[in-house]
Design a protein around this motif. Sequence first.
Motif, PDB file in Angstrom:
ATOM      1  N   PHE A  80       0.831  -1.206   0.000  1.00  0.00           N
ATOM      2  CA  PHE A  80       0.000   0.000   0.000  1.00  0.00           C
ATOM      3  C   PHE A  80       0.867   1.259   0.000  1.00  0.00           C
ATOM      4  CE2 PHE A  80      -1.941   3.481   2.327  1.00  0.00           C
ATOM      5  CZ  PHE A  80      -3.202   3.585   1.768  1.00  0.00           C
ATOM      6  N   THR A  81       1.891   1.273   0.854  1.00  0.00           N
ATOM      7  CA  THR A  81       2.746   2.455   0.980  1.00  0.00           C
ATOM      8  C   THR A  81       3.491   2.740  -0.320  1.00  0.00           C
ATOM      9  OG1 THR A  81       3.017   2.033   3.345  1.00  0.00           O
ATOM     10  CG2 THR A  81       4.630   3.485   2.301  1.00  0.00           C
ATOM     11  N   VAL A  82       3.996   1.684  -0.967  1.00  0.00           N
ATOM     12  CA  VAL A  82       4.695   1.866  -2.241  1.00  0.00           C
ATOM     13  C   VAL A  82       3.738   2.417  -3.294  1.00  0.00           C
ATOM     14  CG1 VAL A  82       5.853   0.682  -4.150  1.00  0.00           C
ATOM     15  CG2 VAL A  82       6.446   0.121  -1.786  1.00  0.00           C
TER      16      VAL A  82
ATOM     17  N   LEU B  68       4.044   6.224  -4.975  1.00  0.00           N
ATOM     18  CA  LEU B  68       4.246   6.355  -6.414  1.00  0.00           C
ATOM     19  C   LEU B  68       3.121   7.133  -7.092  1.00  0.00           C
ATOM     20  CD1 LEU B  68       5.554   2.781  -7.336  1.00  0.00           C
ATOM     21  CD2 LEU B  68       6.869   4.918  -7.297  1.00  0.00           C
ATOM     22  N   GLY B  69       2.086   7.449  -6.327  1.00  0.00           N
ATOM     23  CA  GLY B  69       0.948   8.170  -6.887  1.00  0.00           C
ATOM     24  C   GLY B  69      -0.058   7.277  -7.577  1.00  0.00           C
ATOM     25  N   LEU B  70       0.083   5.962  -7.403  1.00  0.00           N
ATOM     26  CA  LEU B  70      -0.791   5.033  -8.113  1.00  0.00           C
ATOM     27  C   LEU B  70      -2.143   4.844  -7.441  1.00  0.00           C
ATOM     28  CD1 LEU B  70       1.857   2.358  -9.164  1.00  0.00           C
ATOM     29  CD2 LEU B  70       0.703   4.041 -10.626  1.00  0.00           C
ATOM     30  N   LEU B  71      -2.346   5.444  -6.283  1.00  0.00           N
ATOM     31  CA  LEU B  71      -3.647   5.360  -5.609  1.00  0.00           C
ATOM     32  C   LEU B  71      -4.428   6.662  -5.741  1.00  0.00           C
ATOM     33  CD1 LEU B  71      -2.779   3.323  -2.389  1.00  0.00           C
ATOM     34  CD2 LEU B  71      -3.446   2.525  -4.657  1.00  0.00           C
ATOM     35  N   SER B  72      -3.964   7.545  -6.611  1.00  0.00           N
ATOM     36  CA  SER B  72      -4.658   8.815  -6.810  1.00  0.00           C
ATOM     37  C   SER B  72      -5.954   8.599  -7.587  1.00  0.00           C
ATOM     38  CB  SER B  72      -3.767   9.784  -7.580  1.00  0.00           C
ATOM     39  OG  SER B  72      -4.483  10.956  -7.915  1.00  0.00           O
ATOM     40  N   GLU B  73      -6.987   9.353  -7.188  1.00  0.00           N
ATOM     41  CA  GLU B  73      -8.269   9.321  -7.895  1.00  0.00           C
ATOM     42  C   GLU B  73      -8.330  10.380  -8.993  1.00  0.00           C
ATOM     43  OE1 GLU B  73      -8.804  12.654  -5.028  1.00  0.00           O
ATOM     44  OE2 GLU B  73      -7.651  10.794  -5.151  1.00  0.00           O
TER      45      GLU B  73
END
Length: 412
Positions: A269-271, A275-280
């Motif tokens: 989750f932290t990675v 990396l910005g991969l959890l941005s909506e």
Amino acid sequence: MKKNVLIIGAGGVAQVVAHKCAQNNDLLGDIHIASRTVSKCDAIIASVHEKSAMKVDGVLQGHALDALDVDATSALIRDTGSQIVINVGSPFVNMSVLDACIATGAAYIDTAIHEEPGKICETPPWYGNYEWKKREICAEKGITAILGAGFDPGVVNAYARYAIDTFMDTVTAIDIVDINAGSHGKYFATNFDPEINFREFTGTVYSWQSGAWQENEMFEVGHDWDLPVVGTQRAYLSGHDEVHSLSANYPDADVRFWMGFGAHYINVFTVLKNLGLLSEQPVTTAEGLEVVPLKVVKACLPDPASLAPNYTGKTCIGDFVKGIKNGQPVEVFVYNVADHAEAYAEVGSQGISYTAGVPPVAAALLVADGTWDANAMKNMEELPPAPFLTQLDRLGLPTRVKDENGDRPWNA
């Protein structure tokens, strides 16, 4: 008395809802399932028939529907004669489906707070941003709307009300603990919609303490909980739906939600987050394609429904409730333990879907027989808990109580 059920959504939770409605279709009447992808509805219907889940012969039918379209949803409610709508679709459709129920007079049941796709972790109280704005019109029109009728939110709200009413004169703290001690065997996966799962944990963690909102970061505050069956488990203070209604109904109590996470989940989750991969928020690739990173991650991860066949282990979810009785401090743990393999054997879904899907059917049964047909908008702790806990026992989610007097069924 109300009957005929329209299920919105066709994911893992909807599968459990459909099976449980089928097992009680003598009371609930016709069952309809609606999703953007009608083939998903058909797959659920096939699983119900494979398990011979229909208690009596009756209607079990799938429909293609964009639940964001209020007129289309209203038309389907009318065409199917559905008097109860169980919304287990994306939280993005909550307000549209609620509006369709208000327009048609159908009872509305959901399992989570409404969300907007472009917003994460809005200012509390979250219900106040959306659903509670419809309170007055529900009361004026006599519309029954039961909010957050999953397990958490939902069952845990009822657990809090039961513990407070039964064991104490005043309540001082409600700590909700959600532990999944099971294993799905995948390198990394989420137990329900990855998009919704990650959105819960990328924003501010809100808890209600000392009569005010407390803000923390995700994974900032951890605690080891000694629990029945699953043993000692590490859980982290997390933001969650039920805190926002329980804090309104029990403002003098501290209200916190704790969810269990292993080191591997936290690391992945932290990675992804860093990396910005959890941005909506959308980004543009070098090829000129506009994509939402969170949706790309969702597309790459296993479908939560696919985890069910190989899932092992158990969940333990419950409330540690503290208060005062006759001038003395008391504490009680009200909880349920569910088994992933047993859930799959019964309904073809894993335990997380099972614990989320059984409660709205229990609520629907209470609406159907009039017990919870409130003709108003209600959060779960605002309704009498005993009939609900009784239904949960019957439907496969038994409630237990642990305190200084031992560990026992809630009604023993």
